[in-house]
Design a protein around this motif. Sequence first.
Motif, PDB file in Angstrom:
ATOM      1  N   LEU A 240      -0.985  59.751  59.026  1.00  0.00           N
ATOM      2  CA  LEU A 240      -1.642  58.547  58.555  1.00  0.00           C
ATOM      3  C   LEU A 240      -1.514  58.304  57.238  1.00  0.00           C
ATOM      4  O   LEU A 240      -1.627  59.481  56.345  1.00  0.00           O
ATOM      5  CB  LEU A 240      -3.107  58.123  59.058  1.00  0.00           C
ATOM      6  CG  LEU A 240      -3.137  58.236  60.531  1.00  0.00           C
ATOM      7  CD1 LEU A 240      -4.603  57.856  60.946  1.00  0.00           C
ATOM      8  CD2 LEU A 240      -2.085  57.195  61.397  1.00  0.00           C
ATOM      9  N   ASP A 241      -1.496  57.174  56.376  1.00  0.00           N
ATOM     10  CA  ASP A 241      -1.462  57.105  55.102  1.00  0.00           C
ATOM     11  C   ASP A 241      -0.416  58.063  54.321  1.00  0.00           C
ATOM     12  O   ASP A 241      -0.628  58.638  53.254  1.00  0.00           O
ATOM     13  CB  ASP A 241      -2.922  57.733  54.224  1.00  0.00           C
ATOM     14  CG  ASP A 241      -4.095  56.873  54.759  1.00  0.00           C
ATOM     15  OD1 ASP A 241      -3.951  55.395  54.841  1.00  0.00           O
ATOM     16  OD2 ASP A 241      -4.929  57.178  55.081  1.00  0.00           O
ATOM     17  N   TYR A 242       0.747  57.877  55.047  1.00  0.00           N
ATOM     18  CA  TYR A 242       1.795  58.627  54.438  1.00  0.00           C
ATOM     19  C   TYR A 242       2.655  57.860  53.579  1.00  0.00           C
ATOM     20  O   TYR A 242       2.832  56.705  53.446  1.00  0.00           O
ATOM     21  CB  TYR A 242       2.629  58.931  55.632  1.00  0.00           C
ATOM     22  CG  TYR A 242       3.832  59.914  55.473  1.00  0.00           C
ATOM     23  CD1 TYR A 242       3.681  61.181  55.087  1.00  0.00           C
ATOM     24  CD2 TYR A 242       5.027  59.501  55.708  1.00  0.00           C
ATOM     25  CE1 TYR A 242       4.699  62.117  54.695  1.00  0.00           C
ATOM     26  CE2 TYR A 242       6.334  60.298  55.380  1.00  0.00           C
ATOM     27  CZ  TYR A 242       5.972  61.682  54.988  1.00  0.00           C
ATOM     28  OH  TYR A 242       7.231  62.514  54.771  1.00  0.00           O
ATOM     29  N   ALA A 243       3.330  58.451  52.691  1.00  0.00           N
ATOM     30  CA  ALA A 243       4.365  57.703  51.808  1.00  0.00           C
ATOM     31  C   ALA A 243       5.483  58.411  51.359  1.00  0.00           C
ATOM     32  O   ALA A 243       5.492  59.955  51.295  1.00  0.00           O
ATOM     33  CB  ALA A 243       3.565  57.549  50.384  1.00  0.00           C
ATOM     34  N   ASP A 254      23.851  62.823  49.186  1.00  0.00           N
ATOM     35  CA  ASP A 254      22.466  62.978  50.213  1.00  0.00           C
ATOM     36  C   ASP A 254      21.535  62.189  49.255  1.00  0.00           C
ATOM     37  O   ASP A 254      21.573  62.416  48.000  1.00  0.00           O
ATOM     38  CB  ASP A 254      22.212  64.363  50.174  1.00  0.00           C
ATOM     39  CG  ASP A 254      23.012  65.195  51.117  1.00  0.00           C
ATOM     40  OD1 ASP A 254      23.947  64.461  51.925  1.00  0.00           O
ATOM     41  OD2 ASP A 254      23.098  66.279  51.375  1.00  0.00           O
ATOM     42  N   VAL A 255      20.596  61.736  49.847  1.00  0.00           N
ATOM     43  CA  VAL A 255      19.672  60.781  49.159  1.00  0.00           C
ATOM     44  C   VAL A 255      18.279  61.653  49.196  1.00  0.00           C
ATOM     45  O   VAL A 255      17.568  61.832  50.303  1.00  0.00           O
ATOM     46  CB  VAL A 255      19.298  59.445  49.928  1.00  0.00           C
ATOM     47  CG1 VAL A 255      18.242  58.646  49.187  1.00  0.00           C
ATOM     48  CG2 VAL A 255      20.606  58.694  49.803  1.00  0.00           C
ATOM     49  N   ALA A 256      17.761  62.029  47.984  1.00  0.00           N
ATOM     50  CA  ALA A 256      16.598  62.983  47.678  1.00  0.00           C
ATOM     51  C   ALA A 256      15.453  62.235  48.158  1.00  0.00           C
ATOM     52  O   ALA A 256      15.380  60.829  47.750  1.00  0.00           O
ATOM     53  CB  ALA A 256      16.618  63.659  46.679  1.00  0.00           C
ATOM     54  N   TRP A 257      14.252  62.717  48.894  1.00  0.00           N
ATOM     55  CA  TRP A 257      13.008  62.051  49.143  1.00  0.00           C
ATOM     56  C   TRP A 257      11.866  63.031  48.797  1.00  0.00           C
ATOM     57  O   TRP A 257      12.110  64.379  48.878  1.00  0.00           O
ATOM     58  CB  TRP A 257      13.021  61.263  50.374  1.00  0.00           C
ATOM     59  CG  TRP A 257      13.235  62.304  51.585  1.00  0.00           C
ATOM     60  CD1 TRP A 257      14.255  62.536  52.290  1.00  0.00           C
ATOM     61  CD2 TRP A 257      11.978  63.034  52.257  1.00  0.00           C
ATOM     62  NE1 TRP A 257      13.955  63.166  53.389  1.00  0.00           N
ATOM     63  CE2 TRP A 257      12.687  63.645  53.293  1.00  0.00           C
ATOM     64  CE3 TRP A 257      10.786  63.414  52.046  1.00  0.00           C
ATOM     65  CZ2 TRP A 257      11.835  64.544  54.196  1.00  0.00           C
ATOM     66  CZ3 TRP A 257      10.253  64.231  52.639  1.00  0.00           C
ATOM     67  CH2 TRP A 257      10.670  64.598  53.805  1.00  0.00           C
ATOM     68  N   VAL A 258      10.776  62.637  48.438  1.00  0.00           N
ATOM     69  CA  VAL A 258       9.550  63.472  48.173  1.00  0.00           C
ATOM     70  C   VAL A 258       8.543  62.479  48.844  1.00  0.00           C
ATOM     71  O   VAL A 258       8.503  61.421  48.840  1.00  0.00           O
ATOM     72  CB  VAL A 258       9.528  64.083  46.700  1.00  0.00           C
ATOM     73  CG1 VAL A 258       9.215  62.803  45.930  1.00  0.00           C
ATOM     74  CG2 VAL A 258       8.055  64.744  46.489  1.00  0.00           C
ATOM     75  N   ASP A 259       7.572  63.261  49.355  1.00  0.00           N
ATOM     76  CA  ASP A 259       6.586  62.617  50.009  1.00  0.00           C
ATOM     77  C   ASP A 259       5.054  62.679  49.453  1.00  0.00           C
ATOM     78  O   ASP A 259       5.223  63.654  48.484  1.00  0.00           O
ATOM     79  CB  ASP A 259       6.511  62.821  51.513  1.00  0.00           C
ATOM     80  CG  ASP A 259       6.301  64.241  51.843  1.00  0.00           C
ATOM     81  OD1 ASP A 259       5.453  64.978  51.139  1.00  0.00           O
ATOM     82  OD2 ASP A 259       6.347  64.574  53.093  1.00  0.00           O
ATOM     83  N   ASP A 262       3.449  66.732  49.513  1.00  0.00           N
ATOM     84  CA  ASP A 262       4.249  67.714  48.573  1.00  0.00           C
ATOM     85  C   ASP A 262       5.365  68.172  49.322  1.00  0.00           C
ATOM     86  O   ASP A 262       5.870  69.518  49.140  1.00  0.00           O
ATOM     87  CB  ASP A 262       3.317  69.087  48.062  1.00  0.00           C
ATOM     88  CG  ASP A 262       2.338  68.428  47.226  1.00  0.00           C
ATOM     89  OD1 ASP A 262       2.668  67.576  46.350  1.00  0.00           O
ATOM     90  OD2 ASP A 262       1.021  68.879  47.042  1.00  0.00           O
ATOM     91  N   THR A 263       6.047  67.658  49.977  1.00  0.00           N
ATOM     92  CA  THR A 263       7.205  67.707  51.134  1.00  0.00           C
ATOM     93  C   THR A 263       8.488  66.953  50.439  1.00  0.00           C
ATOM     94  O   THR A 263       8.396  65.984  50.208  1.00  0.00           O
ATOM     95  CB  THR A 263       6.992  67.591  52.479  1.00  0.00           C
ATOM     96  OG1 THR A 263       5.936  68.539  52.995  1.00  0.00           O
ATOM     97  CG2 THR A 263       8.216  68.028  53.215  1.00  0.00           C
ATOM     98  N   SER A 264       9.634  67.895  50.225  1.00  0.00           N
ATOM     99  CA  SER A 264      11.018  67.267  49.857  1.00  0.00           C
ATOM    100  C   SER A 264      11.987  67.409  50.931  1.00  0.00           C
ATOM    101  O   SER A 264      11.756  68.267  51.833  1.00  0.00           O
ATOM    102  CB  SER A 264      11.285  67.706  48.545  1.00  0.00           C
ATOM    103  OG  SER A 264      11.731  68.796  48.583  1.00  0.00           O
ATOM    104  N   GLY A 265      13.079  66.508  50.765  1.00  0.00           N
ATOM    105  CA  GLY A 265      14.106  66.541  51.706  1.00  0.00           C
ATOM    106  C   GLY A 265      15.077  65.551  51.282  1.00  0.00           C
ATOM    107  O   GLY A 265      15.239  64.883  50.196  1.00  0.00           O
TER     108      GLY A 265
END
Length: 381
Positions: A240-243, A254-259, A262-265
């Motif tokens: 919950l309260d994820y971003a 590839d489209v980089a993301w970070v949440d 402190d996780t990225s992908g």
Amino acid sequence: MQRTSTFKVLTLLAGILFFSSCSDDDEEEIVPMSFTIADYQSEYEFTLGDTLVIDHEIQNIPLNTGFSWVLGESVISTTKNLEYVLGEAGTFALEFNAKADNDSLFRAYQLTVNDPYELYFRPKTESSSSYISEIIEYKPAPGQFINDTYGTMEAAAKIVGGKSDLLSLGAWGGYVVFTFDHTIENQAEAKDFVVYGNAMNGLSEPGIVQVSFDENGNGLPDDAWYELAGSAHEAETTLLDYATTYTNPGEHADVAWVDNRDTSGSVLVSSYHVQNYYPLFIEEQEQVTFNGTRVYPTINSSGFVSIDALEWGYVDNFDEEYSIYGGNAMEIDWAVDADGNVVDLKGIDFVKVYSGVQENAGWLGEVSTEIKGASDLSMIN
């Protein structure tokens, strides 16, 4: 003998003057309570859920003064000033009392509390449609269909008024907001609306639903949103309260993301779709951030890819009732607020569907919720 009598008389006179002086002083010190301002607002009109605030300025309050606010026949506060959330619609008498041993103050008020549902409910008419009447906002996350085929503003417009076209929401967080030409009523002991997807047995891409009622009657989705808490809402794995924030690569890459954990992908590109996967028609062209809930269906990405359905309460999710409705039937009574409390909604005007999974599923690509449309079940049952 004469001196003694004179002394007694003088002493008596002094005593009388002393007690008389004390008595006058005591009377001067007794000053009654009073409101600093005599005029006051005696009638108020509110909307259900508003907070009533009344601050009194009172002079000469004795230490032993007690206060009470009486709404109808119930004492709702024992403080000098009032702050009270109005939880019932109607017209009510409100009284304020301040009482000391030999003093008191009183004021009377009348409160009118309006139910926004009664004010702004939009009834069905003979010309009403059971389908979506308008796409209010379409903001997908990056994905293989974005900027192409099922991921454009044109594709979003095509799901209005039917259920034969397809719209992709991209990776986790991507969403669409839509409305109907009437308020969807919360039916007692029945599902309220259905969202159509393209799920099949062994291939679900669960999307999460939020709902809102137009409490201020302005026709815009700017009121409180409530999530429909599906079967996985309280699961240990659910976030919950994820971003998540995605960065535009500016090309087919590839489209980089970070949440916010402190996780990225990355949303991985493939040779089947060679356009930029980042949505090029949204305002945020460098980075975009989505917020919500992340769920974790079971995914088997080795060999033949499969994604298991969650038990209930999600879109594009092949649950037990999917074949019955041709989509996912949703219940307004599943609505909860940000703290997880159940919310009593009589009806809704706006629906938001967003991708609930952040995973790459092998050759299938990113897990992305797709929808074909939505219907008011009260009009098709």
